[in-house]
Write a protein that holds these residues in place. Structure first.
Motif, PDB file in Angstrom:
ATOM      1  N   GLU A  17      38.846  61.712  70.071  1.00  0.00           N
ATOM      2  CA  GLU A  17      38.230  62.081  68.796  1.00  0.00           C
ATOM      3  C   GLU A  17      37.160  63.144  68.985  1.00  0.00           C
ATOM      4  O   GLU A  17      37.091  64.122  68.227  1.00  0.00           O
ATOM      5  N   VAL A  18      36.321  62.948  69.967  1.00  0.00           N
ATOM      6  CA  VAL A  18      35.216  63.883  70.205  1.00  0.00           C
ATOM      7  C   VAL A  18      35.755  65.276  70.487  1.00  0.00           C
ATOM      8  O   VAL A  18      35.287  66.284  69.941  1.00  0.00           O
ATOM      9  N   VAL A  19      36.769  65.349  71.351  1.00  0.00           N
ATOM     10  CA  VAL A  19      37.347  66.650  71.711  1.00  0.00           C
ATOM     11  C   VAL A  19      38.032  67.287  70.504  1.00  0.00           C
ATOM     12  O   VAL A  19      37.879  68.487  70.245  1.00  0.00           O
ATOM     13  N   LEU A  20      38.789  66.481  69.746  1.00  0.00           N
ATOM     14  CA  LEU A  20      39.501  67.020  68.588  1.00  0.00           C
ATOM     15  C   LEU A  20      38.534  67.570  67.548  1.00  0.00           C
ATOM     16  O   LEU A  20      38.714  68.690  67.047  1.00  0.00           O
ATOM     17  N   LEU A  21      37.505  66.816  67.227  1.00  0.00           N
ATOM     18  CA  LEU A  21      36.545  67.272  66.219  1.00  0.00           C
ATOM     19  C   LEU A  21      35.802  68.514  66.686  1.00  0.00           C
ATOM     20  O   LEU A  21      35.563  69.442  65.902  1.00  0.00           O
ATOM     21  N   ALA A  22      35.447  68.553  67.963  1.00  0.00           N
ATOM     22  CA  ALA A  22      34.760  69.735  68.498  1.00  0.00           C
ATOM     23  C   ALA A  22      35.679  70.952  68.455  1.00  0.00           C
ATOM     24  O   ALA A  22      35.252  72.063  68.104  1.00  0.00           O
ATOM     25  N   LYS A  23      36.948  70.740  68.810  1.00  0.00           N
ATOM     26  CA  LYS A  23      37.902  71.851  68.802  1.00  0.00           C
ATOM     27  C   LYS A  23      38.131  72.372  67.385  1.00  0.00           C
ATOM     28  O   LYS A  23      38.198  73.583  67.157  1.00  0.00           O
ATOM     29  N   VAL A  24      38.236  71.460  66.421  1.00  0.00           N
ATOM     30  CA  VAL A  24      38.450  71.875  65.032  1.00  0.00           C
ATOM     31  C   VAL A  24      37.262  72.686  64.536  1.00  0.00           C
ATOM     32  O   VAL A  24      37.426  73.734  63.901  1.00  0.00           O
ATOM     33  N   ARG A  25      36.051  72.210  64.824  1.00  0.00           N
ATOM     34  CA  ARG A  25      34.857  72.951  64.406  1.00  0.00           C
ATOM     35  C   ARG A  25      34.847  74.354  65.011  1.00  0.00           C
ATOM     36  O   ARG A  25      34.559  75.343  64.327  1.00  0.00           O
ATOM     37  N   ALA A  26      35.147  74.442  66.301  1.00  0.00           N
ATOM     38  CA  ALA A  26      35.110  75.738  66.991  1.00  0.00           C
ATOM     39  C   ALA A  26      36.152  76.695  66.425  1.00  0.00           C
ATOM     40  O   ALA A  26      35.863  77.869  66.156  1.00  0.00           O
ATOM     41  N   MET A  27      37.376  76.205  66.234  1.00  0.00           N
ATOM     42  CA  MET A  27      38.442  77.060  65.737  1.00  0.00           C
ATOM     43  C   MET A  27      38.197  77.508  64.300  1.00  0.00           C
ATOM     44  O   MET A  27      38.476  78.652  63.935  1.00  0.00           O
ATOM     45  N   LEU A  28      37.673  76.611  63.476  1.00  0.00           N
ATOM     46  CA  LEU A  28      37.367  76.999  62.101  1.00  0.00           C
ATOM     47  C   LEU A  28      36.243  78.017  62.049  1.00  0.00           C
ATOM     48  O   LEU A  28      36.208  78.888  61.183  1.00  0.00           O
ATOM     49  N   ARG A  29      35.305  77.914  62.983  1.00  0.00           N
ATOM     50  CA  ARG A  29      34.230  78.896  63.061  1.00  0.00           C
ATOM     51  C   ARG A  29      34.813  80.285  63.355  1.00  0.00           C
ATOM     52  O   ARG A  29      34.453  81.278  62.716  1.00  0.00           O
ATOM     53  N   ILE A  30      35.724  80.331  64.315  1.00  0.00           N
ATOM     54  CA  ILE A  30      36.364  81.601  64.665  1.00  0.00           C
ATOM     55  C   ILE A  30      37.200  82.118  63.498  1.00  0.00           C
ATOM     56  O   ILE A  30      37.168  83.314  63.164  1.00  0.00           O
ATOM     57  N   SER A  31      37.947  81.218  62.852  1.00  0.00           N
ATOM     58  CA  SER A  31      38.795  81.606  61.726  1.00  0.00           C
ATOM     59  C   SER A  31      37.970  82.170  60.578  1.00  0.00           C
ATOM     60  O   SER A  31      38.342  83.169  59.957  1.00  0.00           O
ATOM     61  N   THR A  32      36.830  81.524  60.306  1.00  0.00           N
ATOM     62  CA  THR A  32      35.963  81.995  59.225  1.00  0.00           C
ATOM     63  C   THR A  32      35.436  83.393  59.516  1.00  0.00           C
ATOM     64  O   THR A  32      35.401  84.257  58.625  1.00  0.00           O
TER      65      THR A  32
END
Length: 337
Positions: free
Chosen positions: A140-155
């Protein structure tokens, strides 16, 4: 681990009512053939209230959802029931490339989720257009961190696209009137000239000039002159009924329209409609024709060929415009080549 959650797949439709009502939030598209896995991933992502989730296990539906919703991130299982995740990634990237706007194509991060850790599969996924890889079961920790990071890049990428779009718009639009500028006209004329050669169709242009505009500025001032130009530009634009027709500011008080696929008679009719539209503004001008602002028009039409140059068409329209002004203004002149 994500797999500690019970199967709650029934609670997660493709898109919730809340997600539909708040499409401004970044979204994550979860693509997994297992309904229970989709439910577990969505449940985990609910810990991020700033995002919305969509989920499906069907590759064709996933591609349709991607096109319609433009998610900020895709979480994709590498094995699908009807097609593999790598092939689906290729389809997503191909569709994004087909939507190139303002010189930049959209890009959405794709993160693979798989219980297979084969290096060749990972390499194929990256080459197909994937951006990262997480092994199942995912923390969970890795998935949530990865989602936050990727969405930051996407934005950030979306912001860059928007800035680029705005810069290109500034580059092709006239700052005063808001219609295309001379540069855009030159580029469009070159493109339409080649298109008409390929399609063996006529091409016409209409060059216009606001009558006695210098006197208008002298009498009413430059602010009134700017208002006049904006009003005339709007009226000329509204006189064009086809999406392929374009009117641009040619320079000063001159405007030009490009009419691809239009012959001389059709161009003359358009010019006459534009002339009447400018008169119907009823902008007072004590030294103008009948006491109001009017425009003169020169029309030129030809069948483009490799033996001719588009500049000659402009030259002919300019000569006809000069003839219209010499003949008393507020009129349309068409002299065939």
């Amino acid at each position: 681990m994500i797999d500690k959650y019970p199967d709650q797949s029934r609670r997660y439709p493709i898109m919730s009512a809340q997600a539909t009502s708040d499409r401004r939030r970044p979204s994550v598209l979860v693509i997994d053939p297992s309904a229970s896995n989709r439910a577990l991933i969505c449940e985990c992502l609910r810990q991020l209230p700033e995002i919305r989730t969509m989920a499906t296990g069907d590759a064709d539906q996933a591609l349709q959802m991607f096109r319609e919703n433009l998610p900020g991130l895709v979480l994709l299982d590498t094995t699908q029931q009807d097609t593999n995740g790598i092939e689906l990634t290729r389809k997503i990237r191909a569709w994004e490339l087909s939507r190139i706007e303002t010189g930049i194509s959209p890009w959405t991060p794709i993160v693979f989720l798989s219980s297979v850790t084969d290096e060749d599969t990972l390499a194929q996924g990256i080459l197909a257009g994937g951006d990262d890889f997480l092994s199942k079961p995912v923390s969970e920790v890795v998935l949530l961190a990865k989602v936050r990071a990727m969405l930051r890049i996407s934005t950030r990428q979306q912001e860059i696209c928007e800035v680029h779009r705005q810069l290109k718009e500034i580059a092709i639009l006239d700052s005063l009137t808001g219609i295309p500028n001379r540069r855009h006209f030159d580029d469009t004329l070159a493109v339409e000239w080649k298109r008409c050669i390929r399609n063996d169709t006529p091409l016409s242009i209409v060059l216009s000039d606001v009558d006695f505009f210098k006197q208008f500025n002298d009498i009413y001032g430059h602010q009134a002159g700017d208002f006049c130009l904006k009003a005339v530009a709007s009226s000329l634009s509204e006189s064009l009924f086809r999406v392929e027709d374009t009117v641009a500011r040619y320079g000063g008080e001159e405007f030009v329209a490009i009419l691809p696929g239009t012959d001389a008679n059709g161009a003359y009719a358009v010019a006459e409609r534009m002339r009447q539209s400018a008169c119907d503004l009823h902008i007072p001008h004590e030294r103008g024709i009948d006491g109001r602002v009017s425009c003169s028009f020169g029309v030129a039409s030809t069948h483009p060929s490799t033996e001719k140059a588009p500049q000659q068409l402009v030259k002919t329209a300019d000569a006809n415009l000069y003839a219209a002004k010499s003949a008393g203004r507020n009129r349309v002149i068409l002299n065939l080549e």
